[in-house]
Design a protein around this motif. Sequence first.
Motif, PDB file in Angstrom:
ATOM      1  N   VAL A  65       0.861  -1.191   0.000  1.00  0.00           N
ATOM      2  CA  VAL A  65       0.000   0.000   0.000  1.00  0.00           C
ATOM      3  C   VAL A  65       0.890   1.231   0.000  1.00  0.00           C
ATOM      4  N   ASN A  66       0.297   2.395  -0.266  1.00  0.00           N
ATOM      5  CA  ASN A  66       1.104   3.619  -0.314  1.00  0.00           C
ATOM      6  C   ASN A  66       1.611   3.993   1.078  1.00  0.00           C
ATOM      7  N   GLU A  67       2.641   4.816   1.075  1.00  0.00           N
ATOM      8  CA  GLU A  67       3.313   5.175   2.325  1.00  0.00           C
ATOM      9  C   GLU A  67       2.406   5.958   3.276  1.00  0.00           C
ATOM     10  N   GLU A  68       1.490   6.750   2.733  1.00  0.00           N
ATOM     11  CA  GLU A  68       0.586   7.517   3.594  1.00  0.00           C
ATOM     12  C   GLU A  68      -0.317   6.588   4.408  1.00  0.00           C
ATOM     13  N   PHE A  69      -0.847   5.549   3.756  1.00  0.00           N
ATOM     14  CA  PHE A  69      -1.703   4.609   4.482  1.00  0.00           C
ATOM     15  C   PHE A  69      -0.891   3.794   5.484  1.00  0.00           C
ATOM     16  N   LYS A  70       0.336   3.399   5.123  1.00  0.00           N
ATOM     17  CA  LYS A  70       1.209   2.698   6.074  1.00  0.00           C
ATOM     18  C   LYS A  70       1.444   3.568   7.305  1.00  0.00           C
ATOM     19  N   LYS A  71       1.671   4.862   7.067  1.00  0.00           N
ATOM     20  CA  LYS A  71       1.900   5.786   8.182  1.00  0.00           C
ATOM     21  C   LYS A  71       0.678   5.821   9.107  1.00  0.00           C
ATOM     22  N   LEU A  72      -0.512   5.869   8.525  1.00  0.00           N
ATOM     23  CA  LEU A  72      -1.738   5.882   9.334  1.00  0.00           C
ATOM     24  C   LEU A  72      -1.901   4.569  10.103  1.00  0.00           C
ATOM     25  N   SER A  76      -1.964   4.100  14.144  1.00  0.00           N
ATOM     26  CA  SER A  76      -3.034   3.377  14.838  1.00  0.00           C
ATOM     27  C   SER A  76      -2.462   2.317  15.772  1.00  0.00           C
ATOM     28  N   ILE A  77      -1.392   1.663  15.355  1.00  0.00           N
ATOM     29  CA  ILE A  77      -0.753   0.671  16.230  1.00  0.00           C
ATOM     30  C   ILE A  77      -0.290   1.346  17.516  1.00  0.00           C
ATOM     31  N   GLU A  78       0.300   2.526  17.389  1.00  0.00           N
ATOM     32  CA  GLU A  78       0.768   3.240  18.579  1.00  0.00           C
ATOM     33  C   GLU A  78      -0.402   3.669  19.463  1.00  0.00           C
ATOM     34  N   ILE A  79      -1.462   4.166  18.842  1.00  0.00           N
ATOM     35  CA  ILE A  79      -2.628   4.639  19.599  1.00  0.00           C
ATOM     36  C   ILE A  79      -3.321   3.484  20.325  1.00  0.00           C
ATOM     37  N   TYR A  80      -3.456   2.353  19.640  1.00  0.00           N
ATOM     38  CA  TYR A  80      -4.256   1.242  20.158  1.00  0.00           C
ATOM     39  C   TYR A  80      -3.424   0.053  20.627  1.00  0.00           C
ATOM     40  N   ARG A  81      -2.136   0.235  20.886  1.00  0.00           N
ATOM     41  CA  ARG A  81      -1.281  -0.920  21.186  1.00  0.00           C
ATOM     42  C   ARG A  81      -1.732  -1.684  22.427  1.00  0.00           C
ATOM     43  N   GLU A  82      -2.210  -1.001  23.435  1.00  0.00           N
ATOM     44  CA  GLU A  82      -2.667  -1.720  24.632  1.00  0.00           C
ATOM     45  C   GLU A  82      -3.885  -2.586  24.311  1.00  0.00           C
ATOM     46  N   HIS A  83      -4.776  -2.062  23.472  1.00  0.00           N
ATOM     47  CA  HIS A  83      -5.948  -2.840  23.049  1.00  0.00           C
ATOM     48  C   HIS A  83      -5.520  -4.054  22.233  1.00  0.00           C
ATOM     49  N   TRP A  96     -11.224 -11.173  13.459  1.00  0.00           N
ATOM     50  CA  TRP A  96     -10.146 -10.434  12.812  1.00  0.00           C
ATOM     51  C   TRP A  96      -8.809 -10.774  13.452  1.00  0.00           C
ATOM     52  N   ASP A  97      -7.793 -10.986  12.606  1.00  0.00           N
ATOM     53  CA  ASP A  97      -6.445 -11.064  13.164  1.00  0.00           C
ATOM     54  C   ASP A  97      -5.996  -9.635  13.451  1.00  0.00           C
ATOM     55  N   ASP A  98      -4.811  -9.458  14.029  1.00  0.00           N
ATOM     56  CA  ASP A  98      -4.367  -8.116  14.418  1.00  0.00           C
ATOM     57  C   ASP A  98      -4.270  -7.174  13.219  1.00  0.00           C
ATOM     58  N   LEU A  99      -3.792  -7.677  12.085  1.00  0.00           N
ATOM     59  CA  LEU A  99      -3.661  -6.825  10.898  1.00  0.00           C
ATOM     60  C   LEU A  99      -5.037  -6.396  10.383  1.00  0.00           C
ATOM     61  N   GLY A 100      -5.971  -7.329  10.335  1.00  0.00           N
ATOM     62  CA  GLY A 100      -7.325  -6.985   9.908  1.00  0.00           C
ATOM     63  C   GLY A 100      -7.985  -6.002  10.859  1.00  0.00           C
ATOM     64  N   ALA A 101      -7.766  -6.197  12.158  1.00  0.00           N
ATOM     65  CA  ALA A 101      -8.358  -5.305  13.157  1.00  0.00           C
ATOM     66  C   ALA A 101      -7.783  -3.899  13.040  1.00  0.00           C
ATOM     67  N   ILE A 102      -6.465  -3.783  12.832  1.00  0.00           N
ATOM     68  CA  ILE A 102      -5.862  -2.452  12.740  1.00  0.00           C
ATOM     69  C   ILE A 102      -6.288  -1.763  11.449  1.00  0.00           C
ATOM     70  N   HIS A 103      -6.513  -2.545  10.396  1.00  0.00           N
ATOM     71  CA  HIS A 103      -7.071  -1.969   9.162  1.00  0.00           C
ATOM     72  C   HIS A 103      -8.440  -1.353   9.446  1.00  0.00           C
ATOM     73  N   GLN A 104      -9.299  -2.113  10.108  1.00  0.00           N
ATOM     74  CA  GLN A 104     -10.653  -1.644  10.376  1.00  0.00           C
ATOM     75  C   GLN A 104     -10.662  -0.396  11.254  1.00  0.00           C
ATOM     76  N   VAL A 105      -9.846  -0.403  12.292  1.00  0.00           N
ATOM     77  CA  VAL A 105      -9.787   0.748  13.195  1.00  0.00           C
ATOM     78  C   VAL A 105      -9.252   1.975  12.453  1.00  0.00           C
ATOM     79  N   THR A 106      -8.221   1.777  11.640  1.00  0.00           N
ATOM     80  CA  THR A 106      -7.632   2.888  10.897  1.00  0.00           C
ATOM     81  C   THR A 106      -8.637   3.463   9.909  1.00  0.00           C
ATOM     82  N   LEU A 107      -9.346   2.596   9.199  1.00  0.00           N
ATOM     83  CA  LEU A 107     -10.361   3.080   8.248  1.00  0.00           C
ATOM     84  C   LEU A 107     -11.486   3.821   8.977  1.00  0.00           C
ATOM     85  N   ALA A 108     -11.891   3.323  10.127  1.00  0.00           N
ATOM     86  CA  ALA A 108     -12.931   4.007  10.915  1.00  0.00           C
ATOM     87  C   ALA A 108     -12.443   5.385  11.366  1.00  0.00           C
ATOM     88  N   ASP A 109     -11.198   5.446  11.840  1.00  0.00           N
ATOM     89  CA  ASP A 109     -10.633   6.734  12.262  1.00  0.00           C
ATOM     90  C   ASP A 109     -10.546   7.701  11.079  1.00  0.00           C
TER      91      ASP A 109
END
Length: 147
Positions: A65-72, A76-83, A96-109
Amino acid sequence: MNRRECLKVLAALGANLALPAETIATASQKYIDSAWQELQSSNAHGLADHPRIVLLRNDVLSLPVNEEFKKLLLQSIEIYREHIINRPVYGQNEGWDDLGAIHQVTLADMGERWFREQAAIEAKLEREADKLTNNHEPLSTTSQTNR
């Protein structure tokens, strides 16, 4: 990714595991589960270098994916790491595995951010329209009668 596969990847990344890397493939599920539990509860690492976080960052960095989406995603990993660390590890087709979950959270944000930005743009446009309306006085009836 199941626990055995996770442990293999972590061993390849140099993680300090209860099982030697060469025995992970042949170890019984009991030993895999024990090593996994020890890894999850280990106080030897902080949240930032927790094995699930390290794996997730590596997964994100390898995405096509593009670098901007990777950055987001990384933000999100930093924001939600405890979760992330505290959520269950789901088997295949269980959730959802962790990658799928972080995708969903990032898209929602991203969606929430877009709606906030749109609301701010609309509010600004309304203020500007109000300003224009208030600066122009309507034609008076006296000026129309002087014709």
